[in-house]
Design an enzyme around this catalytic site. Structure first.
Site, PDB file in Angstrom:
ATOM      1  N   HIS A 157       0.819  -1.222   0.000  1.00  0.00           N
ATOM      2  CA  HIS A 157       0.000   0.000   0.000  1.00  0.00           C
ATOM      3  C   HIS A 157       0.847   1.264   0.000  1.00  0.00           C
ATOM      4  O   HIS A 157       0.326   2.347  -0.246  1.00  0.00           O
ATOM      5  CB  HIS A 157      -0.927  -0.003   1.222  1.00  0.00           C
ATOM      6  N   ASP A 365       3.514   9.343  -0.762  1.00  0.00           N
ATOM      7  CA  ASP A 365       2.313   8.582  -0.393  1.00  0.00           C
ATOM      8  C   ASP A 365       2.102   7.487  -1.433  1.00  0.00           C
ATOM      9  O   ASP A 365       2.218   7.745  -2.637  1.00  0.00           O
ATOM     10  CB  ASP A 365       1.098   9.532  -0.399  1.00  0.00           C
TER      11      ASP A 365
HETATM   12  P1  ADQ Z   1      -3.073   6.015   4.769  1.00  0.00           P
HETATM   13  O1  ADQ Z   1      -1.660   6.458   4.913  1.00  0.00           O
HETATM   14  O2  ADQ Z   1      -3.818   5.844   6.022  1.00  0.00           O
HETATM   15  O3  ADQ Z   1      -3.196   4.703   3.887  1.00  0.00           O
HETATM   16  P2  ADQ Z   1      -5.020   7.424   2.935  1.00  0.00           P
HETATM   17  O4  ADQ Z   1      -4.944   6.740   1.631  1.00  0.00           O
HETATM   18  O5  ADQ Z   1      -5.160   8.893   2.792  1.00  0.00           O
HETATM   19  O6  ADQ Z   1      -3.744   7.203   3.854  1.00  0.00           O
HETATM   20  O7  ADQ Z   1      -6.267   6.858   3.716  1.00  0.00           O
HETATM   21  C1  ADQ Z   1      -6.692   7.427   4.909  1.00  0.00           C
HETATM   22  C2  ADQ Z   1      -8.146   7.023   5.160  1.00  0.00           C
HETATM   23  O8  ADQ Z   1      -8.440   7.349   6.497  1.00  0.00           O
HETATM   24  C3  ADQ Z   1      -9.122   7.771   4.270  1.00  0.00           C
HETATM   25  O9  ADQ Z   1     -10.162   6.908   3.927  1.00  0.00           O
HETATM   26  C4  ADQ Z   1      -9.603   8.906   5.182  1.00  0.00           C
HETATM   27  O10 ADQ Z   1     -10.934   9.317   4.931  1.00  0.00           O
HETATM   28  C5  ADQ Z   1      -9.519   8.273   6.539  1.00  0.00           C
HETATM   29  N1  ADQ Z   1      -9.212   9.306   7.547  1.00  0.00           N
HETATM   30  C6  ADQ Z   1      -8.118  10.079   7.651  1.00  0.00           C
HETATM   31  N2  ADQ Z   1      -8.234  10.930   8.686  1.00  0.00           N
HETATM   32  C7  ADQ Z   1      -9.424  10.685   9.247  1.00  0.00           C
HETATM   33  C8  ADQ Z   1     -10.136  11.230  10.360  1.00  0.00           C
HETATM   34  N3  ADQ Z   1      -9.643  12.206  11.113  1.00  0.00           N
HETATM   35  N4  ADQ Z   1     -11.351  10.731  10.628  1.00  0.00           N
HETATM   36  C9  ADQ Z   1     -11.864   9.724   9.879  1.00  0.00           C
HETATM   37  N5  ADQ Z   1     -11.260   9.180   8.821  1.00  0.00           N
HETATM   38  C10 ADQ Z   1     -10.054   9.648   8.507  1.00  0.00           C
HETATM   39  C11 ADQ Z   1      -2.263   3.808   3.249  1.00  0.00           C
HETATM   40  C12 ADQ Z   1      -1.251   4.462   2.310  1.00  0.00           C
HETATM   41  C13 ADQ Z   1      -1.955   5.273   1.263  1.00  0.00           C
HETATM   42  C14 ADQ Z   1      -2.962   4.400   0.518  1.00  0.00           C
HETATM   43  C15 ADQ Z   1      -3.854   3.639   1.492  1.00  0.00           C
HETATM   44  C16 ADQ Z   1      -4.714   2.609   0.776  1.00  0.00           C
HETATM   45  O11 ADQ Z   1      -0.346   5.272   3.057  1.00  0.00           O
HETATM   46  O12 ADQ Z   1      -1.030   5.838   0.342  1.00  0.00           O
HETATM   47  O13 ADQ Z   1      -3.762   5.225  -0.307  1.00  0.00           O
HETATM   48  O14 ADQ Z   1      -3.086   2.944   2.448  1.00  0.00           O
HETATM   49  O15 ADQ Z   1      -3.944   1.774  -0.008  1.00  0.00           O
END
Ligand code: ADQ
Length: 578
Positions: A157, A365
């Site tokens: 990921h 990311d």
């Molecule tokens: P993350 O690093 O966690 O994931 P991201 O892809 O942005 O990053 O996903 C975060 C998720 O958490 C989103 O669905 C977002 O809505 C939710 N989220 C964030 N802050 C929140 C909050 N305060 N309250 C509720 N929900 C919140 C890792 C990798 C990424 C990759 C994903 C999926 O780092 O690059 O996109 O996995 O593969």
């Protein structure tokens, strides 16, 4: 029909499929598992004084959930240590934050061995296994050593780092070798796949075949880019929910005379929050005409709070936010609202929709789902503008966003201004292009294409066979593992599960070892007090085993303190570095 067995560090099955607080990935995996009558296996998040090897198994919605508890030392060395203090920073290009300790590597190997130990009894011969993320890179190798011949796929990921960075990791070759026990390796984007291929050719002298297969270590695996998406249909429904309508109204009412700029992230240095705050400061400084006309809302959920770097970043963000508000704030205007908590997806959807700018500026990311959620939440007639870092995997697909360099505060400040003043027709045109991509490459496309590729994989020509164990004396055991050093170490722990802390080390056997092939061996014995000790040895050439170990009996070598490597007369640099 074969089952799908999903393995991830943590298991977070939603209690009901519509739960609004569950992340997009969880929902996607839950749906895939239901379709394949699957099993979801991982750590429960709980600790136990002594690892039992027993899984807690329950059924929910046609899916079998199986979890294990880990020991506190496992959590410290494997999760906080190797996964989040070594691999996460390194794979996000932050070698300055990477703190390698040998105990972390041992904990990582031990937990992967424990995962495999429990998982093997749950797997049927025709199951497909899909392993997720950097926590579990050695898992397929561990399973192969236990004789599993199932198709096993791996999806990363997060980014794959450039070769020059990866080689700063001690035992980087062993880590990559473990990946070659999978049948399929999936990356988020072509960039990360190219970086992996670069390591294979430059560091391993491996071969990239034209048909999506890659060879190294005498094995051939299939590789591919499978960009993850969101559940666009589900998100469209969520946007229409009463909770989303309420949060939209709240955000719109609070900012009725102001434009809302919004960010949503886990608190993590890879997300570029400090740089983003600095860019907003720059924007307010260089565009005074926008003061009191905008509010920046940053929702930042705390994560990995047991890791020191994450505690530090939180303190620094509090400081920067305070300084910005002190410098520009007025009696009735707070320029930056910074909130540390998690919200339900429906709540977030409403606020996304109210925001004129979605600021997504990670320094690195794998993909970034927030960028996609922001676009999916917009009002098609009057959409907001996505400002997106070129270093997010999502930038590869979302070219109609305003693409910025997150390291340049001027660049990001300019994009904020451009977004705030962008005419509606241009906003709509850009949004339509972005939304088409999100609908086409959604989470089902990701899931189905990965599973289809795994099904279609050619069976491995060189399966990793189990280590062989030969008794070399009353107190000694010699283990030979075709899986390399990790195989030897894993077997060492299995031989002596209760006493693995007596494990001494790995060394290369010098010329003279009695070995016909170029594979490691492992030796163990007991000390004078009857405690079992281990020496693992990776040899290169031929000769008698005992002679190869410096011409001394295994028992004598293993009893040597403090480091068996020293007893073998090898410098630390040679240890495990083959
Ligand atoms: P993350 O690093 O966690 O994931 P991201 O892809 O942005 O990053 O996903 C975060 C998720 O958490 C989103 O669905 C977002 O809505 C939710 N989220 C964030 N802050 C929140 C909050 N305060 N309250 C509720 N929900 C919140 C890792 C990798 C990424 C990759 C994903 C999926 O780092 O690059 O996109 O996995 O593969």
């Amino acid at each position: 029909m074969s089952r799908l067995v999903v393995v991830s560090n943590r298991v977070a099955m939603p209690d009901n499929a519509g739960s609004a607080s569950v992340g997009g990935l969880t929902m996607a995996l839950a749906a895939a598992l239901q379709q394949y009558r699957g099993v979801w296996f991982g750590w429960s998040g709980d600790t136990t004084p002594t690892f039992t090897g027993e899984a807690h198994v329950r059924e929910t919605g046609g899916v079998t959930i199986a979890t294990i508890d880990l020991e506190a030392q496992d959590v410290q060395e494997y999760y906080n240590g190797y996964a989040n203090t070594v691999l996460w920073p390194l794979f996000h290009y932050r070698i300055d934050l990477t703190e390698y300790e040998r105990a972390f590597g041992e904990g990582y190997a031990r937990v992967n061995s424990r995962f495999a130990e429990t998982l093997q009894s749950l797997v049927r011969p025709d199951d497909m296994i899909w392993v997720h993320d950097y926590h579990l890179i050695p898992l397929a190798q561990e399973l192969r050593q236990r004789g599993l011949k199932n198709r096993i796929g791996f999806f990363l990921h997060i980014p794959w780092p450039a070769c020059q960075l990866l080689t700063t990791l001690p035992q980087h070759q062993e880590l990559v070798e473990a990946l070659f026990a999978f049948d399929l390796l999936g990356f988020q984007t072509q960039d990360w796949l190219n970086a992996f291929n670069g390591y294979v050719t430059d560091e391993l002298d491996g071969k990239i075949h034209g048909d999506g297969y890659v060879s190294a270590f005498g094995r051939t695996v299939r590789v591919g880019a499978f960009p993850i998406g969101i559940d666009a249909d589900n998100f469209a429904q969520i946007v229409q929910s009463p909770a989303a309508a309420k949060s939209y109204d709240q955000a719109a009412a609070t900012n009725v005379y102001r434009d809302l700029i919004m960010g949503v992230d886990r608190i993590d240095y890879s997300k570029g929050l400090e740089e983003r705050f600095a860019a907003y400061d720059q924007f307010l400084q260089t565009h005074p005409e926008f003061r009191e006309r905008v509010t920046y809302l940053q929702i930042a959920q705390t994560s990995r709070s047991e890791v020191e770097t994450y505690q530090d970043i939180r303190t620094r963000l509090d400081g920067v936010a305070g300084r910005i508000n002190a410098a520009y704030g007025t009696l009735d205007w707070t320029p930056l609202r910074y909130v540390n908590r998690a919200y339900g997806r429906d709540f977030l959807a409403g606020v996304y929709r109210a925001a004129k700018i979605g600021l997504v500026t990670p320094l690195r990311d794998g993909m970034n789902l927030v960028a996609k959620e922001y676009v999916a939440a917009q009002n098609p007639r009057n959409p907001g503008v996505l400002v997106l870092s070129r270093f997010a995997g999502a930038a590869r697909q979302m070219k109609a966003a305003l693409i910025v360099n997150p390291y340049s505060r001027e660049d990001v400040a300019d994009a904020i201004k451009r977004g705030l003043t962008m005419p509606q027709p241009e906003r709509r045109q850009r949004w339509e292009a972005l939304m088409t991509g999100i609908e086409t490459d959604d989470v089902s496309t990701w899931r189905d294409s990965f599973v289809a590729a795994l099904k279609a994989c050619r069976p491995q020509a060189h399966p990793v066979s189990a280590p062989t164990i030969a008794t070399a004396g009353a107190n000694e055991t010699v283990i030979r593992s075709p899986a390399g050093r990790r195989g030897v170490e894993a077997q060492a722990r299995r031989c002596d599960a209760g006493h693995h802390r007596n494990f001494v080390g790995v060394a290369n056997i010098p010329a003279g070892a009695d070995r016909a092939d170029d594979r490691p061996i492992f030796a163990a014995d007991k000390d004078a007090a009857g405690r079992r000790r281990h020496v693992a040895a990776a040899h290169r050439e031929q000769g008698g085993v005992e002679e190869g170990l410096g011409g001394r009996p295994l028992g004598e070598l293993a009893a040597a303190e403090p480091h068996a490597e020293g007893a073998l007369g090898l410098g630390g640099g040679d240890v495990g570095s083959e």
